[in-house]
Design a protein around this motif. Structure first.
Motif, mmCIF file in Angstrom:
data_model
loop_
_atom_site.group_PDB
_atom_site.id
_atom_site.type_symbol
_atom_site.label_atom_id
_atom_site.label_comp_id
_atom_site.label_asym_id
_atom_site.label_seq_id
_atom_site.Cartn_x
_atom_site.Cartn_y
_atom_site.Cartn_z
ATOM 1 N N PHE A 155 -14.012 -6.995 -15.861
ATOM 2 C CA PHE A 155 -14.180 -5.537 -15.813
ATOM 3 C C PHE A 155 -12.954 -4.864 -15.194
ATOM 4 O O PHE A 155 -12.504 -3.813 -15.665
ATOM 5 C CB PHE A 155 -15.439 -5.160 -15.029
ATOM 6 N N LEU A 156 -12.408 -5.485 -14.144
ATOM 7 C CA LEU A 156 -11.194 -4.948 -13.538
ATOM 8 C C LEU A 156 -10.041 -4.977 -14.532
ATOM 9 O O LEU A 156 -9.255 -4.016 -14.632
ATOM 10 C CB LEU A 156 -10.828 -5.763 -12.287
ATOM 11 N N TRP A 157 -9.918 -6.060 -15.273
ATOM 12 C CA TRP A 157 -8.852 -6.201 -16.275
ATOM 13 C C TRP A 157 -8.963 -5.115 -17.346
ATOM 14 O O TRP A 157 -7.961 -4.473 -17.703
ATOM 15 C CB TRP A 157 -8.940 -7.591 -16.902
ATOM 16 N N LEU A 158 -10.170 -4.896 -17.853
ATOM 17 C CA LEU A 158 -10.375 -3.862 -18.874
ATOM 18 C C LEU A 158 -10.101 -2.468 -18.302
ATOM 19 O O LEU A 158 -9.440 -1.644 -18.938
ATOM 20 C CB LEU A 158 -11.810 -3.934 -19.408
ATOM 21 N N PHE A 159 -10.600 -2.218 -17.097
ATOM 22 C CA PHE A 159 -10.446 -0.899 -16.472
ATOM 23 C C PHE A 159 -8.978 -0.568 -16.239
ATOM 24 O O PHE A 159 -8.507 0.517 -16.604
ATOM 25 C CB PHE A 159 -11.211 -0.863 -15.147
ATOM 26 N N PHE A 160 -8.239 -1.492 -15.645
ATOM 27 C CA PHE A 160 -6.832 -1.215 -15.339
ATOM 28 C C PHE A 160 -5.952 -1.238 -16.590
ATOM 29 O O PHE A 160 -4.913 -0.575 -16.620
ATOM 30 C CB PHE A 160 -6.316 -2.211 -14.298
ATOM 31 N N SER A 161 -6.376 -1.977 -17.612
ATOM 32 C CA SER A 161 -5.653 -1.913 -18.893
ATOM 33 C C SER A 161 -5.790 -0.522 -19.503
ATOM 34 O O SER A 161 -4.818 0.056 -20.007
ATOM 35 C CB SER A 161 -6.197 -2.960 -19.872
ATOM 36 N N MET A 162 -7.006 0.041 -19.427
ATOM 37 C CA MET A 162 -7.256 1.365 -19.998
ATOM 38 C C MET A 162 -6.596 2.474 -19.181
ATOM 39 O O MET A 162 -6.208 3.506 -19.731
ATOM 40 C CB MET A 162 -8.763 1.607 -20.127
ATOM 41 N N ILE A 163 -6.463 2.247 -17.868
ATOM 42 C CA ILE A 163 -5.757 3.227 -17.032
ATOM 43 C C ILE A 163 -4.331 3.417 -17.534
ATOM 44 O O ILE A 163 -3.788 4.523 -17.533
ATOM 45 C CB ILE A 163 -5.750 2.770 -15.551
ATOM 46 N N GLY A 164 -3.725 2.318 -17.975
ATOM 47 C CA GLY A 164 -2.373 2.378 -18.532
ATOM 48 C C GLY A 164 -2.355 2.601 -20.024
ATOM 49 O O GLY A 164 -1.354 2.284 -20.688
ATOM 50 N N LEU A 165 -3.476 3.136 -20.553
ATOM 51 C CA LEU A 165 -3.586 3.404 -21.997
ATOM 52 C C LEU A 165 -3.342 2.139 -22.818
ATOM 53 O O LEU A 165 -2.800 2.201 -23.922
ATOM 54 C CB LEU A 165 -2.608 4.507 -22.418
ATOM 55 N N VAL A 166 -3.743 1.015 -22.299
ATOM 56 C CA VAL A 166 -3.661 -0.318 -22.914
ATOM 57 C C VAL A 166 -2.213 -0.775 -23.077
ATOM 58 O O VAL A 166 -1.807 -1.804 -22.552
ATOM 59 C CB VAL A 166 -4.415 -0.377 -24.258
ATOM 60 N N VAL A 167 -1.409 -0.002 -23.806
ATOM 61 C CA VAL A 167 -0.027 -0.398 -24.074
ATOM 62 C C VAL A 167 0.746 -0.584 -22.774
ATOM 63 O O VAL A 167 1.488 -1.561 -22.606
ATOM 64 C CB VAL A 167 0.678 0.647 -24.964
ATOM 65 N N PHE A 168 0.575 0.347 -21.832
ATOM 66 C CA PHE A 168 1.306 0.288 -20.562
ATOM 67 C C PHE A 168 0.507 -0.388 -19.448
ATOM 68 O O PHE A 168 1.054 -0.646 -18.372
ATOM 69 C CB PHE A 168 1.704 1.696 -20.121
ATOM 70 N N GLY A 169 -0.755 -0.656 -19.709
ATOM 71 C CA GLY A 169 -1.577 -1.264 -18.677
ATOM 72 C C GLY A 169 -1.896 -2.725 -18.900
ATOM 73 O O GLY A 169 -2.269 -3.432 -17.965
#
Length: 206
Positions: free
Chosen positions: A22-36
Motif C-alpha cells: 500500500f505504501l508503494w502504491l501510494f507513494f508511486s501515485m504521489i509522484g504521478l507514477v512516472v516520477f514516483g
C-alpha cells in the motif's frame, strides 16, 4: 518453531507485505507514477531487505525517509531505464515488422535477457551495497552473468504472478509490488551471499 509460532510468523510477514505494498502504491501515485515509481520501488526494496535480514525498523518511517532521500537520484536512474526499455521495444517492433531484420532476433533476445537480468539485480544491489552509479550498474551486470539461474527464477516467478493477478485482480493492490520484490530480493541475497563466501574462501586460501 512449532506450528502456531510458524503460522504467527507467516501472518506477521504477510501483513507487513500488504502494508508495504500500500505504501508503494501510494507513494508511486504521489509522484504521478512516472516520477514516483522508482523512488517508491527503492524504498520498497529497502523495507523488504530489512524484513529478510530481520532488521527491526518502523516500515512507514523507513519507507518515507528512503523515498525522500532517493527521489531525485531515483528519477535520474528511471529516465535512463525508461530510455533503454523504449529503445529495446522499438528494436523488437522493427524486427517483427521488417523481414530482413529477422537475423537480429536472437542477438536482441540475448541483449534483452542481459538488460532484464541487470534490472532484476539493480534494486537489490542499490539497497544492499553503497556504490556509485557506474559501479552499481557494473555489479548488477556481473551478477546477471554469474547468476543466470536467478534471472530465470525471477522471470518465471513474475510470469506466475502475472497469471495469478489475471485470475485474481483484486490481489494487485495487496501484493503486486511487495511479493515480487520479496522474491527478487530473496533470490538476490542468496546470490550476494555466494559471492561473499567465494571471496572469503579465496582470501583464506591465498
Amino acid at each position: 518453531m512449532n506450528f502456531w509460532e510458524g503460522f504467527h510468523s507467516f501472518g506477521v510477514k504477510l501483513l507487513k507485505l500488504i502494508y508495504a505494498n500500500f505504501l508503494w502504491l501510494f507513494f508511486s501515485m504521489i509522484g504521478l507514477v512516472v516520477f514516483g515509481l522508482f523512488p517508491a520501488t527503492i524504498a520498497l526494496f529497502t523495507v523488504i531487505r530489512q524484513m529478510l535480514l530481520d532488521i527491526e525498523k518502523p516500515i512507514a518511517e523507513t519507507f518515507w525517509t528512503t523515498y525522500k532521500k532517493e527521489w531525485l537520484k531515483g528519477n535520474g536512474y528511471a529516465g535512463i531505464v525508461y530510455g533503454i526499455l523504449l529503445i529495446l521495444a522499438v528494436d523488437f517492433y522493427a524486427i517483427y515488422t521488417f523481414d530482413y531484420l529477422q537475423p537480429l532476433l536472437i542477438p536482441t533476445f540475448i541483449i534483452a535477457f542481459i538488460i532484464l537480468g541487470t534490472l532484476f539485480f539493480f534494486f537489490p544491489v542499490y539497497v544492499h551495497f553503497e556504490l556509485k552509479f557506474f559501479a552499481m550498474i557494473k555489479q548488477a551486470f556481473l551478477f546477471t552473468l554469474t547468476s543466470p539461474l536467478v534471472v530465470l527464477l525471477n522471470a518465471f516467478f513474475l510470469f506466475c504472478m502475472y497469471g495469478v493477478f489475471n485470475l485474481m485482480p483484486g490481489a494487485i493492490p495487496l501484493f503486486a509490488g511487495s511479493v515480487m520484490s520479496f522474491f527478487i530480493m530473496k533470490f538476490s541475497l542468496r546470490a550476494f551471499k555466494k559471492v561473499e563466501q567465494k571471496k572469503l574462501l579465496e582470501a583464506v586460501s591465498t
